[in-house]
Design a protein around this motif. Structure first.
Motif, PDB file in Angstrom:
ATOM      1  N   VAL A  19      -0.927   7.747   2.919  1.00 52.99           N
ATOM      2  CA  VAL A  19      -2.224   7.106   2.721  1.00 52.99           C
ATOM      3  C   VAL A  19      -2.621   7.249   1.250  1.00 52.99           C
ATOM      4  N   ILE A  20      -3.020   6.145   0.633  1.00 51.45           N
ATOM      5  CA  ILE A  20      -3.422   6.162  -0.779  1.00 51.45           C
ATOM      6  C   ILE A  20      -4.801   5.535  -0.902  1.00 51.45           C
ATOM      7  N   ARG A  21      -5.715   6.240  -1.525  1.00 49.83           N
ATOM      8  CA  ARG A  21      -7.053   5.664  -1.708  1.00 49.83           C
ATOM      9  C   ARG A  21      -7.654   6.112  -3.033  1.00 49.83           C
ATOM     10  N   HIS A  22      -8.696   5.404  -3.413  1.00 55.01           N
ATOM     11  CA  HIS A  22      -9.390   5.691  -4.669  1.00 55.01           C
ATOM     12  C   HIS A  22     -10.878   5.822  -4.365  1.00 55.01           C
ATOM     13  N   PRO A  23     -11.560   6.740  -5.038  1.00 63.04           N
ATOM     14  CA  PRO A  23     -12.987   6.934  -4.751  1.00 63.04           C
ATOM     15  C   PRO A  23     -13.854   5.701  -4.978  1.00 63.04           C
ATOM     16  N   GLU A  24     -13.398   4.793  -5.836  1.00 61.17           N
ATOM     17  CA  GLU A  24     -14.229   3.640  -6.179  1.00 61.17           C
ATOM     18  C   GLU A  24     -13.541   2.290  -6.000  1.00 61.17           C
ATOM     19  N   LEU A  25     -12.275   2.209  -6.304  1.00 64.75           N
ATOM     20  CA  LEU A  25     -11.571   0.923  -6.250  1.00 64.75           C
ATOM     21  C   LEU A  25     -11.302   0.481  -4.813  1.00 64.75           C
ATOM     22  N   ALA A  26     -11.381  -0.826  -4.574  1.00 62.10           N
ATOM     23  CA  ALA A  26     -11.101  -1.371  -3.253  1.00 62.10           C
ATOM     24  C   ALA A  26      -9.615  -1.215  -2.937  1.00 62.10           C
ATOM     25  N   PRO A  27      -9.271  -1.068  -1.664  1.00 67.36           N
ATOM     26  CA  PRO A  27      -7.862  -0.921  -1.275  1.00 67.36           C
ATOM     27  C   PRO A  27      -6.987  -2.066  -1.778  1.00 67.36           C
ATOM     28  N   ALA A  28      -7.521  -3.281  -1.801  1.00 69.29           N
ATOM     29  CA  ALA A  28      -6.732  -4.434  -2.249  1.00 69.29           C
ATOM     30  C   ALA A  28      -6.305  -4.284  -3.704  1.00 69.29           C
ATOM     31  N   VAL A  29      -7.146  -3.651  -4.516  1.00 72.31           N
ATOM     32  CA  VAL A  29      -6.815  -3.442  -5.929  1.00 72.31           C
ATOM     33  C   VAL A  29      -5.645  -2.470  -6.051  1.00 72.31           C
ATOM     34  N   VAL A  30      -5.713  -1.399  -5.277  1.00 75.15           N
ATOM     35  CA  VAL A  30      -4.626  -0.405  -5.289  1.00 75.15           C
ATOM     36  C   VAL A  30      -3.347  -1.027  -4.741  1.00 75.15           C
ATOM     37  N   PHE A  31      -3.478  -1.807  -3.687  1.00 70.14           N
ATOM     38  CA  PHE A  31      -2.331  -2.479  -3.060  1.00 70.14           C
ATOM     39  C   PHE A  31      -1.640  -3.413  -4.050  1.00 70.14           C
ATOM     40  N   ASP A  32      -2.422  -4.207  -4.755  1.00 62.52           N
ATOM     41  CA  ASP A  32      -1.856  -5.129  -5.739  1.00 62.52           C
ATOM     42  C   ASP A  32      -1.170  -4.371  -6.881  1.00 62.52           C
ATOM     43  N   ALA A  33      -1.763  -3.261  -7.289  1.00 61.61           N
ATOM     44  CA  ALA A  33      -1.160  -2.456  -8.353  1.00 61.61           C
ATOM     45  C   ALA A  33       0.159  -1.854  -7.891  1.00 61.61           C
ATOM     46  N   LEU A  34       0.206  -1.434  -6.652  1.00 61.50           N
ATOM     47  CA  LEU A  34       1.439  -0.869  -6.103  1.00 61.50           C
ATOM     48  C   LEU A  34       2.541  -1.919  -6.063  1.00 61.50           C
ATOM     49  N   ARG A  35       2.205  -3.104  -5.607  1.00 67.81           N
ATOM     50  CA  ARG A  35       3.208  -4.180  -5.542  1.00 67.81           C
ATOM     51  C   ARG A  35       3.674  -4.583  -6.944  1.00 67.81           C
ATOM     52  N   ALA A  36       2.772  -4.526  -7.910  1.00 70.08           N
ATOM     53  CA  ALA A  36       3.101  -4.922  -9.277  1.00 70.08           C
ATOM     54  C   ALA A  36       4.098  -3.976  -9.938  1.00 70.08           C
ATOM     55  N   LEU A  37       4.235  -2.775  -9.402  1.00 71.85           N
ATOM     56  CA  LEU A  37       5.171  -1.808  -9.969  1.00 71.85           C
ATOM     57  C   LEU A  37       6.618  -2.248  -9.783  1.00 71.85           C
ATOM     58  N   GLY A  38       6.864  -3.073  -8.768  1.00 74.39           N
ATOM     59  CA  GLY A  38       8.221  -3.556  -8.522  1.00 74.39           C
ATOM     60  C   GLY A  38       9.148  -2.518  -7.913  1.00 74.39           C
ATOM     61  N   LEU A  39       8.601  -1.457  -7.365  1.00 78.92           N
ATOM     62  CA  LEU A  39       9.418  -0.421  -6.738  1.00 78.92           C
ATOM     63  C   LEU A  39       9.901  -0.876  -5.362  1.00 78.92           C
ATOM     64  N   THR A  40      10.990  -0.276  -4.896  1.00 78.78           N
ATOM     65  CA  THR A  40      11.528  -0.580  -3.573  1.00 78.78           C
ATOM     66  C   THR A  40      11.699   0.711  -2.785  1.00 78.78           C
ATOM     67  N   GLY A  41      12.118   0.565  -1.530  1.00 77.95           N
ATOM     68  CA  GLY A  41      12.376   1.749  -0.711  1.00 77.95           C
ATOM     69  C   GLY A  41      11.260   2.099   0.241  1.00 77.95           C
ATOM     70  N   PHE A  42      10.248   1.225   0.350  1.00 75.30           N
ATOM     71  CA  PHE A  42       9.122   1.502   1.246  1.00 75.30           C
ATOM     72  C   PHE A  42       8.448   0.194   1.635  1.00 75.30           C
ATOM     73  N   GLU A  43       7.573   0.265   2.622  1.00 77.83           N
ATOM     74  CA  GLU A  43       6.745  -0.869   3.028  1.00 77.83           C
ATOM     75  C   GLU A  43       5.284  -0.468   2.858  1.00 77.83           C
ATOM     76  N   ALA A  44       4.495  -1.325   2.246  1.00 76.92           N
ATOM     77  CA  ALA A  44       3.066  -1.059   2.067  1.00 76.92           C
ATOM     78  C   ALA A  44       2.255  -2.174   2.706  1.00 76.92           C
ATOM     79  N   THR A  45       1.095  -1.816   3.240  1.00 78.82           N
ATOM     80  CA  THR A  45       0.262  -2.821   3.881  1.00 78.82           C
ATOM     81  C   THR A  45      -1.192  -2.390   3.877  1.00 78.82           C
ATOM     82  N   LEU A  46      -2.052  -3.267   4.375  1.00 82.81           N
ATOM     83  CA  LEU A  46      -3.474  -2.996   4.546  1.00 82.81           C
ATOM     84  C   LEU A  46      -3.835  -3.268   5.993  1.00 82.81           C
ATOM     85  N   SER A  47      -4.686  -2.429   6.563  1.00 79.03           N
ATOM     86  CA  SER A  47      -5.067  -2.598   7.971  1.00 79.03           C
ATOM     87  C   SER A  47      -6.545  -2.902   8.144  1.00 79.03           C
ATOM     88  N   GLY A  48      -7.256  -2.973   7.024  1.00 79.86           N
ATOM     89  CA  GLY A  48      -8.708  -3.116   7.093  1.00 79.86           C
ATOM     90  C   GLY A  48      -9.410  -1.795   6.865  1.00 79.86           C
TER      91      GLY A  48
END
Length: 269
Positions: free
Chosen positions: A155-184
């Motif tokens: 689980v990854i979260r930020h005290p202020e940033l919306a989950p979608a912002v963190v999610f987009d940043a994670l995808r932008a890293l271009g890393l592999t080896g895992f699956e990331a998603t949002l559940s609401g």
């Protein structure tokens, strides 16, 4: 289709905004079970969160937790499978993401979904509804301990940033080896590579000898998309995100208007 299994998301789908199963929805689930149809919750929740609503939904068989990472039997505790995210992958991901976004907080789901290892500071921004756990019981450890062992869900979260912002940043890293998603929920959820609700459901259906064409699936969030694609008939809720509706074969009424029950009643005739 010959309905043999109902796979349903919980929050925002089967459950109302009051986090309850309505009388009509419970009656529809019971009618399906009476005809020999398997009713399987497929959720981002852990067993602790399932137990909180199992009685109201009549869940007493197989359940898929952590977005399909593991299958557990709610009555006898059997574990059909569990796919863990390797600790090396977790550490690499966390290091790269923390360079991009400071002040992130992490937590790890372990021990067949019963363990929750949270970083110092995580509990202070968590709510009971986030993980169906009292934040006062979460404790807190150094980040290295959160990342040191394999995880069913990170689980990854930020005290202020919306989950979608963190999610987009994670995808932008271009890393592999895992699956990331949002559940609401107010955090990003990371599972082992290849793990989605669809893969978990496929494994369970193989165990039960049920063909995907005989499965109806319900969902409302991004983590439901693969499952709705996979099932013989995918159903999005009226309150679902557009991407979920696009993935579905039909859109039913909202979770507060017995959308799941409407479809089951029709299918049972």
């Amino acid at each position: 289709m010959h309905l043999r299994l109902i796979a349903t998301d919980l929050d925002g789908t089967l459950l109302t905004s009051k986090v309850e199963v309505s009388g009509r929805t419970r009656a529809a689930l019971d009618a399906a079970r009476a005809r020999g149809v398997h009713v399987v919750p497929v959720t981002a929740r852990q067993p602790i969160g399932l137990r909180a609503i199992a009685g109201g939904a009549g869940f007493d068989g197989w359940a898929l937790c952590s977005n399909g990472a593991f299958a557990t039997h709610l009555t006898d505790g059997r574990m059909l499978f569990a796919e863990e995210l390797p600790s090396d992958t977790i550490r690499t991901l966390a290091a790269a993401l923390r360079e991009s976004i400071p002040d992130l907080l992490f937590a790890s789901v372990r021990d067949e979904g019963e363990g929750f290892v949270a970083q110092h500071g995580y509990a202070s921004i968590a709510d009971l509804t986030d993980h169906k756990r009292d934040p006062r019981t979460m404790g807190g450890v150094d980040l290295e301990h959160v990342l040191a062992a394999p995880s069913l869900k990170l689980v990854i979260r930020h005290p202020e940033l919306a989950p979608a912002v963190v999610f987009d940043a994670l995808r932008a890293l271009g890393l592999t080896g895992f699956e990331a998603t949002l559940s609401g929920a107010p955090f990003v959820e990371v599972m082992a590579e290849g793990v989605t609700k669809a893969t978990g459901l496929a494994r369970l259906c193989e165990h039960l000898d049920i063909d995907r064409t005989d499965v109806v699936a319900f969902g409302d969030a991004l983590n439901d998309v693969e499952m709705l694609h996979w099932a013989g008939h995918g159903v999005a809720m009226a309150n679902a995100e557009d991407a979920v509706k696009d993935a579905a074969d039909e859109t039913t009424a909202s979770n507060d208007d017995d959308g799941v029950a409407l479809v089951i009643e029709r299918m049972l005739g």
